[in-house]
Motif scaffolding. Structure first.
Motif, short mmCIF file in Angstrom:
data_model
loop_
_atom_site.label_atom_id
_atom_site.label_comp_id
_atom_site.label_asym_id
_atom_site.label_seq_id
_atom_site.Cartn_x
_atom_site.Cartn_y
_atom_site.Cartn_z
N ALA A 84 -5.31 37.77 15.73
CA ALA A 84 -5.02 38.89 16.62
C ALA A 84 -5.64 38.63 17.99
N LEU A 85 -4.95 39.10 19.02
CA LEU A 85 -5.44 39.00 20.39
C LEU A 85 -5.49 40.41 20.97
N ALA A 86 -6.62 40.74 21.60
CA ALA A 86 -6.74 42.03 22.30
C ALA A 86 -7.14 41.75 23.73
N SER A 112 -1.39 36.94 32.68
CA SER A 112 -0.79 35.66 32.30
C SER A 112 -1.71 34.84 31.40
N TYR A 113 -3.01 35.12 31.42
CA TYR A 113 -3.91 34.40 30.52
C TYR A 113 -3.74 34.88 29.09
N GLY A 114 -3.32 36.13 28.93
CA GLY A 114 -2.95 36.60 27.60
C GLY A 114 -1.71 35.86 27.11
N VAL A 115 -0.77 35.65 28.01
CA VAL A 115 0.45 34.90 27.67
C VAL A 115 0.08 33.48 27.27
N LYS A 116 -0.91 32.92 27.96
CA LYS A 116 -1.35 31.55 27.65
C LYS A 116 -1.94 31.47 26.25
N VAL A 117 -2.72 32.48 25.87
CA VAL A 117 -3.27 32.52 24.51
C VAL A 117 -2.14 32.61 23.49
N MET A 118 -1.14 33.44 23.78
CA MET A 118 0.01 33.55 22.87
C MET A 118 0.67 32.18 22.68
N LYS A 119 0.78 31.44 23.76
CA LYS A 119 1.44 30.13 23.71
C LYS A 119 0.69 29.16 22.79
#
Length: 379
Positions: A84-86, A112-119
């Motif tokens: 999980a990411l918060a 966009s750093y959240g997007v990077k974690v998703m990637k």
């Protein structure tokens, strides 16, 4: 089942505490919950607060005090895999209080750093939080772009405007929270639904007085130092009834503020003891510290923390102003708990009362540059 959680822009631990509180045991005896994997924030005092209260000063090396651009996202020897990411990505450029630079500001692109974690990690679920003003930043384009990028990373997204006073929080705090379920899991029937309000009726909402006085704040509780209030401010407040602000007509001329605009603002605004508080903020100069409904003074940091639903044993580290900032920027733990518990129940296959998500925030209903569609959501 435990979801190992990573956090960006963790703040003092509002989301993390909410996640901790959300755990439960299902009817088969299985434990469901979140456990800390790693976290990041830029502010030293905030990080120390997080370590003390969320980790109790253990595993301190899993909390990174550095600019998110320097965080080694993708290096799993340092930031291991997560479920999980918060991330409550900074709201400064989206808030209705200010110039609302949105994506053009310093803080706007940090999502966009959240997007990077998703990637790199492809967590099963993410929870992203921001102010209601996100919906109107850049004439509505900012929200569209952010939702499109979350979706493009392989997630089914559910954005919703949560009015926290309708979920038991003694404060009118309105925030957009976006929950994303990874597409392969969504296709298997893991469908998140917005949890139903627990206190939708104004007469059932927790009031500022209830939050601050019930139970009484114990003696010697941390962060409860009385504010320094000048004689002039005390005198001005003596003429302001609860619920009113510095532009109340009953204030004598010699005590009035001569500032253009902002007459509907929270400057020297007293709480109304019969209602939830107005929004707790983390910054601002004179007159923005929130004011007691009866006593001629600003609130203490502990009183603000109670409005944010932090427990009295949650100790904030730093100066008075640093603590004020941490409290104001945090996600209310009791509000976060509602969302995080719904996430866990979604994966556990446990039904819960739900409502339809805010229609105007769904990507299919958004139109780039069309501000009327988004009008009013950020209030």
């Amino acid at each position: 089942m435990k979801f190992r959680m990573g956090e960006l822009f963790s703040g003092p631990g509002g989301l993390a505490l909410g996640a901790k509180l959300a755990g439960f045991i299902d009817n088969t005896g299985e434990k469901w919950g979140f456990e800390h994997a790693w976290a990041n924030d830029f502010d030293k005092d905030t990080v120390e607060t997080y370590k003390l209260n969320i980790l109790h000063d253990s595993d301190a090396d899993t909390v990174f005090c550095e600019d998110v651009s320097d965080l080694p996202i993708g290096d799993k020897s340092i930031l291991p895999d997560i479920d999980a990411l918060a991330f409550g990505f900074p709201c400064n450029d989206y808030s209705n209080v200010g110039k609302q630079k949105g994506l053009n500001g310093i803080y706007g692109p940090l999502y966009s750093y959240g997007v990077k974690v998703m990637k790199y990690y492809q967590p099963k679920v993410f929870v992203a939080e921001n102010v209601g003003g996100l919906s109107s930043a850049n004439e509505g384009y900012a929200l569209v772009k952010i939702l499109e990028e979350f979706q493009a990373r392989g997630y089914h997204i559910t954005p919703n405007l949560y009015k926290f006073e309708e979920y038991g929080v003694p404060q009118a705090r309105h925030r957009i929270i976006i929950v994303g379920i990874r597409n392969d899991l969504y296709e298997q029937g893991i469908h998140y639904h917005v949890p139903a309000q627990t206190t939708p009726d104004p007469k059932d909402m927790r009031t500022s007085q209830q939050a601050i006085e019930v139970p009484p704040i114990p003696i010697n509780v941390p962060n409860n130092e009385m504010p320094n209030t000048t004689k002039r401010v005390v005198e001005r407040l003596s003429y302001i009834p609860e619920g009113e602000n510095a532009w109340y007509l009953g204030i004598p001329e010699n005590l009035r503020l001569h500032v253009r605009g902002a007459k509907l603002s929270s400057i020297y605004k007293r709480l109304d003891h019969t209602k939830p508080a107005y929004t707790v903020t983390g910054s601002g100069g004179g007159g923005t510290h929130m004011y007691h409904w009866k006593e001629n003074r600003a609130l203490t940091n502990r009183e603000r923390a109670r409005l944010q639903t932090f427990p009295d044993n949650f100790e904030f580290i730093g100066s008075k102003e640093s603590v004020r900032k941490q409290i104001g920027m945090a996600v209310p733990p009791e509000g976060a708990k509602v969302v995080m518990e719904a996430v866990l129940k979604t994966f556990a296959g446990i039904k819960y009362d739900s409502v339809k998500p805010t229609e105007k925030l769904q990507l299919k209903n958004l139109e780039k540059g069309n501000t009327p569609i988004l009008k009013g959501l950020g209030k």
